[in-house]
Write an enzyme that holds these catalytic residues in place. Structure first.
Site, PDB file in Angstrom:
ATOM      1  N   ALA A 237       0.844  -1.202   0.000  1.00  0.00           N
ATOM      2  CA  ALA A 237       0.000   0.000   0.000  1.00  0.00           C
ATOM      3  C   ALA A 237       0.879   1.253   0.000  1.00  0.00           C
ATOM      4  CB  ALA A 237      -0.922  -0.020   1.218  1.00  0.00           C
TER       5      ALA A 237
ATOM      6  N   LEU B 262       2.258   1.955  -3.392  1.00  0.00           N
ATOM      7  CA  LEU B 262       1.211   2.527  -4.251  1.00  0.00           C
ATOM      8  C   LEU B 262       1.006   4.013  -3.948  1.00  0.00           C
ATOM      9  CD1 LEU B 262      -1.229   2.389  -6.196  1.00  0.00           C
ATOM     10  CD2 LEU B 262      -2.580   1.485  -4.291  1.00  0.00           C
ATOM     11  N   TYR B 263       0.896   4.351  -2.674  1.00  0.00           N
ATOM     12  CA  TYR B 263       0.622   5.753  -2.311  1.00  0.00           C
ATOM     13  C   TYR B 263       1.797   6.656  -2.687  1.00  0.00           C
ATOM     14  CZ  TYR B 263      -3.046   3.520   0.485  1.00  0.00           C
ATOM     15  OH  TYR B 263      -4.123   2.778   0.897  1.00  0.00           O
ATOM     16  N   ARG B 264       2.998   6.207  -2.471  1.00  0.00           N
ATOM     17  CA  ARG B 264       4.171   7.028  -2.826  1.00  0.00           C
ATOM     18  C   ARG B 264       4.257   7.203  -4.337  1.00  0.00           C
ATOM     19  NH1 ARG B 264       4.666   9.654   1.692  1.00  0.00           N
ATOM     20  NH2 ARG B 264       6.249   8.924   3.137  1.00  0.00           N
TER      21      ARG B 264
END
Ligand SMILES: CC(C)(COP(=O)(O)OP(=O)(O)OC[C@H]1O[C@@H](n2cnc3c(N)ncnc32)[C@H](O)[C@@H]1OP(=O)(O)O)[C@@H](O)C(=O)NCCC(=O)NCCS
Length: 183
Positions: free
Chosen positions: A148, A151-153
């Protein structure tokens, strides 16, 4: 499941309620939570689906099975998460008004473990945020590293608050955010 492409669709409230059990099972499996967590979460997810600006995207296999789900809604004063985050920002000396004035809370995003690392999570993220009228998107996630976090970075989320403890949860969380649109 690796054969076939995933199909994406926005779910209405009725479709979400009809799929609630399946979505909760997926969530519990993806997060590695005990099975009883699904029962505990059901009323909360139903309440979320009634909130202003609620939007849910599902990823489906060719046979109609749910492979992934993402949802969120407009963050507002009075909501538990909003008030918890505001407290953390104020205590941390961060400008709460800047982040909390106009945002979409990305509440849940999960892909079944057998279907991760195919780009489904990123596609869910892009679709659930596409065209939203808010200035920011905010989310909370357990402190990483994790898929996760990658993905966010990769999609440009920055630290808003780190190592934060929500009331009643011993785990440290990060609050991440970014301006909309995603681009
Ligand atoms: C976080 C989560 C939703 C991401 O979903 P996902 O489908 O696995 O993630 P992505 O779309 O980012 O997959 C991309 C990964 O697949 C790889 N990939 C393979 N084919 C790809 C393609 N066609 N397009 C994009 N990425 C592809 C990428 O390199 C990337 O690898 P990485 O994770 O090692 O960086 C999912 O892993 C999950 O459900 N995790 C457990 C629950 C969770 O933590 N939820 C979030 C709580 S806050």
């Amino acid at each position: 499941m690796s054969a076939g492409r995933a199909h994406f669709a926005q779910l209405s409230g009725d479709e979400f309620r009809a799929r609630l059990r399946e979505a909760l099972d997926l969530y519990v499996t993806a997060m590695g939570y005990p099975a009883g967590t699904a029962e505990q979460r059901a009323p909360m997810w139903l309440t979320h689906a009634l909130r202003e600006g609620w939007r849910c995207i599902g990823a489906f296999a060719d046979d109609g099975r749910l492979l992934g789900v993402a949802y969120g809604y407009q963050g507002r004063p009075g909501q538990w998460w909003h008030e918890q985050v505001r407290r953390g920002l104020v205590d941390g000396g961060v400008d709460a008004a800047e982040w909390l004035a106009d945002y979409f809370e990305l509440t849940e995003i999960h892909v079944h473990p057998e279907n991760q690392a195919r780009g489904i999570g990123e596609e869910l993220l892009r679709r659930v945020l596409d065209g939203l009228p808010y200035r920011h998107v905010l989310l909370s996630t357990p402190e990483g590293p994790s898929r996760a976090w990658r993905l966010y970075r990769r999609t440009g989320f920055v630290d808003v608050l780190r190592h934060y403890h929500f009331a009643g949860d011993p785990r440290p969380f990060a609050i991440l955010g970014r301006a909309l649109p995603l681009g």
